[in-house]
Design an enzyme around this catalytic site. Structure first.
Site, PDB file in Angstrom:
ATOM      1  N   LYS A  11     -29.610  60.017  26.168  1.00  0.00           N
ATOM      2  CA  LYS A  11     -29.567  60.792  24.929  1.00  0.00           C
ATOM      3  C   LYS A  11     -28.341  61.693  24.959  1.00  0.00           C
ATOM      4  CE  LYS A  11     -34.504  60.388  24.104  1.00  0.00           C
ATOM      5  NZ  LYS A  11     -35.857  60.923  24.230  1.00  0.00           N
ATOM      6  N   ALA A  65     -40.797  62.448  30.423  1.00  0.00           N
ATOM      7  CA  ALA A  65     -40.961  61.510  31.536  1.00  0.00           C
ATOM      8  C   ALA A  65     -42.199  61.800  32.391  1.00  0.00           C
ATOM      9  CB  ALA A  65     -39.695  61.523  32.394  1.00  0.00           C
ATOM     10  N   LYS A  96     -31.830  65.584  18.479  1.00  0.00           N
ATOM     11  CA  LYS A  96     -33.036  66.429  18.599  1.00  0.00           C
ATOM     12  C   LYS A  96     -32.893  67.397  19.779  1.00  0.00           C
ATOM     13  CE  LYS A  96     -34.634  64.345  22.349  1.00  0.00           C
ATOM     14  NZ  LYS A  96     -35.042  64.930  23.623  1.00  0.00           N
TER      15      LYS A  96
HETATM   16  N1  LIG Z   1     -36.513  63.394  31.649  1.00  0.00           N
HETATM   17  C1  LIG Z   1     -37.012  63.068  30.467  1.00  0.00           C
HETATM   18  O1  LIG Z   1     -38.154  63.420  30.140  1.00  0.00           O
HETATM   19  C2  LIG Z   1     -36.219  62.217  29.544  1.00  0.00           C
HETATM   20  C3  LIG Z   1     -34.860  62.063  29.675  1.00  0.00           C
HETATM   21  N2  LIG Z   1     -34.162  61.279  28.798  1.00  0.00           N
HETATM   22  C4  LIG Z   1     -32.725  61.086  28.912  1.00  0.00           C
HETATM   23  O2  LIG Z   1     -32.448  60.240  30.015  1.00  0.00           O
HETATM   24  C5  LIG Z   1     -31.165  60.529  30.539  1.00  0.00           C
HETATM   25  C6  LIG Z   1     -31.296  60.675  32.036  1.00  0.00           C
HETATM   26  O3  LIG Z   1     -32.141  61.754  32.307  1.00  0.00           O
HETATM   27  P1  LIG Z   1     -33.056  61.854  33.612  1.00  0.00           P
HETATM   28  O4  LIG Z   1     -33.370  60.524  34.170  1.00  0.00           O
HETATM   29  O5  LIG Z   1     -34.201  62.716  33.233  1.00  0.00           O
HETATM   30  O6  LIG Z   1     -32.092  62.570  34.662  1.00  0.00           O
HETATM   31  P2  LIG Z   1     -32.301  63.982  35.384  1.00  0.00           P
HETATM   32  O7  LIG Z   1     -31.756  65.052  34.527  1.00  0.00           O
HETATM   33  O8  LIG Z   1     -33.703  64.134  35.846  1.00  0.00           O
HETATM   34  O9  LIG Z   1     -31.472  63.841  36.708  1.00  0.00           O
HETATM   35  C7  LIG Z   1     -30.107  63.921  36.801  1.00  0.00           C
HETATM   36  C8  LIG Z   1     -29.611  62.640  37.438  1.00  0.00           C
HETATM   37  O10 LIG Z   1     -28.201  62.637  37.445  1.00  0.00           O
HETATM   38  C9  LIG Z   1     -27.759  62.180  38.711  1.00  0.00           C
HETATM   39  N3  LIG Z   1     -26.420  62.643  38.956  1.00  0.00           N
HETATM   40  C10 LIG Z   1     -25.998  63.861  39.355  1.00  0.00           C
HETATM   41  N4  LIG Z   1     -24.665  63.870  39.458  1.00  0.00           N
HETATM   42  C11 LIG Z   1     -24.234  62.629  39.133  1.00  0.00           C
HETATM   43  C12 LIG Z   1     -22.967  62.016  39.040  1.00  0.00           C
HETATM   44  N5  LIG Z   1     -21.855  62.680  39.306  1.00  0.00           N
HETATM   45  N6  LIG Z   1     -22.898  60.728  38.659  1.00  0.00           N
HETATM   46  C13 LIG Z   1     -24.009  60.049  38.351  1.00  0.00           C
HETATM   47  N7  LIG Z   1     -25.235  60.559  38.417  1.00  0.00           N
HETATM   48  C14 LIG Z   1     -25.351  61.847  38.803  1.00  0.00           C
HETATM   49  C15 LIG Z   1     -28.782  62.710  39.656  1.00  0.00           C
HETATM   50  O11 LIG Z   1     -28.737  62.001  40.866  1.00  0.00           O
HETATM   51  C16 LIG Z   1     -30.056  62.461  38.882  1.00  0.00           C
HETATM   52  O12 LIG Z   1     -30.480  61.154  39.074  1.00  0.00           O
HETATM   53  C17 LIG Z   1     -30.693  61.782  29.809  1.00  0.00           C
HETATM   54  O13 LIG Z   1     -29.792  61.400  28.781  1.00  0.00           O
HETATM   55  C18 LIG Z   1     -31.952  62.360  29.198  1.00  0.00           C
HETATM   56  O14 LIG Z   1     -31.704  63.078  28.005  1.00  0.00           O
HETATM   57  C19 LIG Z   1     -34.797  60.612  27.798  1.00  0.00           C
HETATM   58  C20 LIG Z   1     -36.145  60.704  27.630  1.00  0.00           C
HETATM   59  C21 LIG Z   1     -36.958  61.533  28.476  1.00  0.00           C
HETATM   60  O1  LIG Z   2     -35.923  63.425  25.616  1.00  0.00           O
HETATM   61  C1  LIG Z   2     -36.935  63.933  26.033  1.00  0.00           C
HETATM   62  C2  LIG Z   2     -38.272  63.598  25.526  1.00  0.00           C
HETATM   63  O2  LIG Z   2     -38.250  62.480  24.704  1.00  0.00           O
HETATM   64  C3  LIG Z   2     -36.870  64.946  27.097  1.00  0.00           C
HETATM   65  O3  LIG Z   2     -36.261  66.064  26.592  1.00  0.00           O
HETATM   66  P1  LIG Z   2     -35.741  67.178  27.599  1.00  0.00           P
HETATM   67  O4  LIG Z   2     -34.490  66.653  28.254  1.00  0.00           O
HETATM   68  O5  LIG Z   2     -35.524  68.388  26.769  1.00  0.00           O
HETATM   69  O6  LIG Z   2     -36.848  67.374  28.618  1.00  0.00           O
END
Ligand SMILES: NC(=O)C1=CN([C@@H]2O[C@H](COP(=O)(O)OP(=O)(O)OC[C@H]3O[C@@H](n4cnc5c(N)ncnc54)[C@H](O)[C@@H]3O)[C@@H](O)[C@H]2O)C=CC1
Ligand SMILES: O=C(CO)COP(=O)(O)O
Length: 509
Positions: free
Chosen positions: A278, A311, A363
């Site tokens: 996102k 998540a 969002k």
């Molecule tokens: N966590 C959630 O509830 C949700 C997240 N998203 C989206 O998914 C995407 C990924 O988010 P998450 O998996 O939650 O990640 P996260 O925010 O939990 O973790 C950060 C990640 O980035 C990695 N990282 C740190 N430095 C880095 C670098 N230099 N190069 C590559 N990776 C690096 C870390 O190892 C870790 O895996 C984001 O765009 C977020 O908005 C979408 C829906 C839900």
């Molecule tokens: O994208 C998300 C839920 O759908 C998670 O949002 P946050 O990164 O604000 O936790």
């Protein structure tokens, strides 16, 4: 001639009914297209049969029967097309099948009372048992959308799709878990799911990858949740993607470009991608969605999956929905739906990549605003007002950037539902609440590091990227909420300014 047609019809119906019964007893899901074909041919054959031989039989009743079967059939087709489960077993499905068969064949056999008794017994048996048998068909297989691609690959082990998840944060780990449960269950995917891990050393001195592979848990980003034994963590990006034709991008958006650069020339030619990321980038030429970035850098098609998907909730299998946004190819979209769909994670497809992706991206900016409202303890009405105004700006911005964006997309899980969940329970909201409570005196970077322990916010940088687009295009005044959020995040305005912007609210949308 008519006798010949009669016998062919009768024979055909027996074959089909036997096959139907066999599949129900064995719990075999019938490929959807085949099922449709059978239903159509059955209706047609019944009709021919009736017309030819039972002059006294009311033809409009025969036609009605046909129409009902057809109606059931088409609702099934439509629901499969958009990737939602089949309707529950219909009164017109299995029982009516057998019903029509016996209704119209019994008189033919009037000379044989023994046969007639057997057929009557079978008729009642099928009629009353069919719903129970239908219910035994594994719903998660039966309800999945199926395409010709799926039919082709079903029995062909050499064409099994192999999946790599690029990213292993909070959502990345949950995505790997969801996918791994499906690759084990569905024969057209390889069991193993590779998960690329941005390697780091844990306080214990161990590498994160080693711990994930030893414990089957991402102890840093998703502690306490087993990912599935078929998830293999791999710190080597090139190795992780080498054999895969389905690439799932799920890292914070600021890292995607660097990752893609490393992947150029390293992926399979037939690879397809999906982005769960996102966020957006702003280039010299203008805004660039992450799916476009992936497509352009790697020369592959990229769909998106967005939705109300906190998540940690999906990790413990709480019910939620998501939207796959696809460009042209519905079969590709169906394949992604199959990869993610579980009884607790309902995925539908919408042909609107930009709309779906912009919803997921924008969002996060509104969630930052909602956090300010919480931090200032302004109450629920104010928060609801911010969410409504935010949704309005999301829609206007998306349509001004991409006129093809559909209104209906904002009513999917990726739209209003994701906005609500993120404004209520997301990380962006949480950290911006802390920012407001501290009167803007502690930076977002500091709060993010302290509160999220390695997880990343997307809303603050997205607000800055959106602001760049707005100023470049002269749209700042049209988007007071978006621009105010950025001005607060960058310290130009105090958090309380979040409710002052409305005085400049334009009337144009
Ligand atoms: N966590 C959630 O509830 C949700 C997240 N998203 C989206 O998914 C995407 C990924 O988010 P998450 O998996 O939650 O990640 P996260 O925010 O939990 O973790 C950060 C990640 O980035 C990695 N990282 C740190 N430095 C880095 C670098 N230099 N190069 C590559 N990776 C690096 C870390 O190892 C870790 O895996 C984001 O765009 C977020 O908005 C979408 C829906 C839900
Ligand atoms: O994208 C998300 C839920 O759908 C998670 O949002 P946050 O990164 O604000 O936790």
């Amino acid at each position: 001639m008519s006798t010949l047609i009669l016998h062919a019809t009768f024979f055909g119906q027996i074959v089909i009914a036997t096959f139907q019964f066999w599949r129900l007893v064995n719990g075999v899901a019938m490929p959807h297209n085949l099922s449709s074909g059978f239903w159509m041919s059955n209706s047609f054959m019944s009709w021919v049969f009736k017309s030819l031989h039972f002059q006294g039989f009311p033809k409009n009743l025969a036609l009605r029967n046909m129409v009902l079967l057809y109606k059931y059939n088409s609702s099934n087709i439509v629901s499969h097309e958009i990737g939602v489960p089949s309707p529950p077993p219909s009164p017109f499905s299995f029982p009516s099948y057998i019903h029509s068969l016996f209704l119209f064949t019994l008189p033919l056999l009037h000379n044989s009372s023994a046969l007639r008794s057997i057929l009557l017994f079978l008729f009642f048996f099928f009629y009353f048992m069919a719903p129970a048998l239908e219910a035994q068909v594994p719903q998660d297989q039966e309800s999945l959308p199926q395409s010709n691609n799926f039919l082709n690959s079903l029995n062909d082990a050499t064409h099994r799709s192999k999946v790599t998840v690029i990213g292993s944060g909070n959502w990345g780990s949950v995505a790997a878990k969801l996918i791994a449960s499906n690759t084990l269950r569905l024969r057209f995917f390889h069991d193993e799911v590779r998960m690329w891990v941005y390697e780091e050393t844990l306080p214990s001195g161990e590498k994160l990858t080693d711990v994930i592979n030893r414990t089957n848990e991402n102890v840093k980003y998703l502690p306490g949740i087993k990912l599935g034994q078929n998830v293999v963590a791999d710190p080597d990006l090139e190795n992780a993607v080498r054999d895969s034709n389905m690439l799932v991008f799920v890292t914070p958006h600021q890292f995607v470009e660097g990752i893609c650069k490393r992947l150029v020339g390293k992926i399979r030619e037939d690879a397809e991608a999906i982005s769960l990321v996102k966020g957006m980038e702003v280039k010299m030429e203008g805004p660039c969605m992450i799916s476009t970035l992936i497509s352009q850098q790697l020369g592959i098609n990229c769909s998106v999956l967005m939705g109300a998907n906190i998540a940690n909730e999906i990790a413990v299998e709480k019910f939620s929905e998501a939207t796959v946004g696809y460009r042209n190819n519905r079969e590709v979209a169906e394949r992604w739906v199959q990869l993610f769909y579980t009884p607790y994670f309902i995925v539908t497809a919408a042909q609107d990549v930009e709309g779906v992706e912009l919803c997921g991206t924008l969002k996060n900016v509104v969630a930052i605003a909602a956090g300010f409202v919480d931090g200032l303890e302004m109450g629920n009405n104010t928060k609801a007002a911010i969410m409504r105004l935010g949704l309005r700006e999301m829609k206007a911005f998306s349509k001004m950037l991409f006129p093809s964006v559909k209104d209906s997309t904002f009513f999917e899980s990726c739209g209003v539902a994701d906005l609500i969940t993120t404004c209520l329970g997301g990380r962006n909201r949480k950290v911006s609440e802390a920012y407001a409570r501290n009167g803007g005196k502690r930076s977002f970077d500091e709060l993010e590091a302290e509160m999220l322990q390695g997880q990343k916010l997307q809303g603050v940088s997205t607000a800055s990227e959106v602001y760049e687009v707005l100023s470049h295009r002269g749209w700042l005044e049209l988007f007071p909420l978006f621009s105010t959020v950025h001005e607060i995040c960058s310290g130009l305005l105090p958090p309380s300014a979040i409710v002052e912007y409305s005085e400049k609210l334009p009337r144009s949308f």
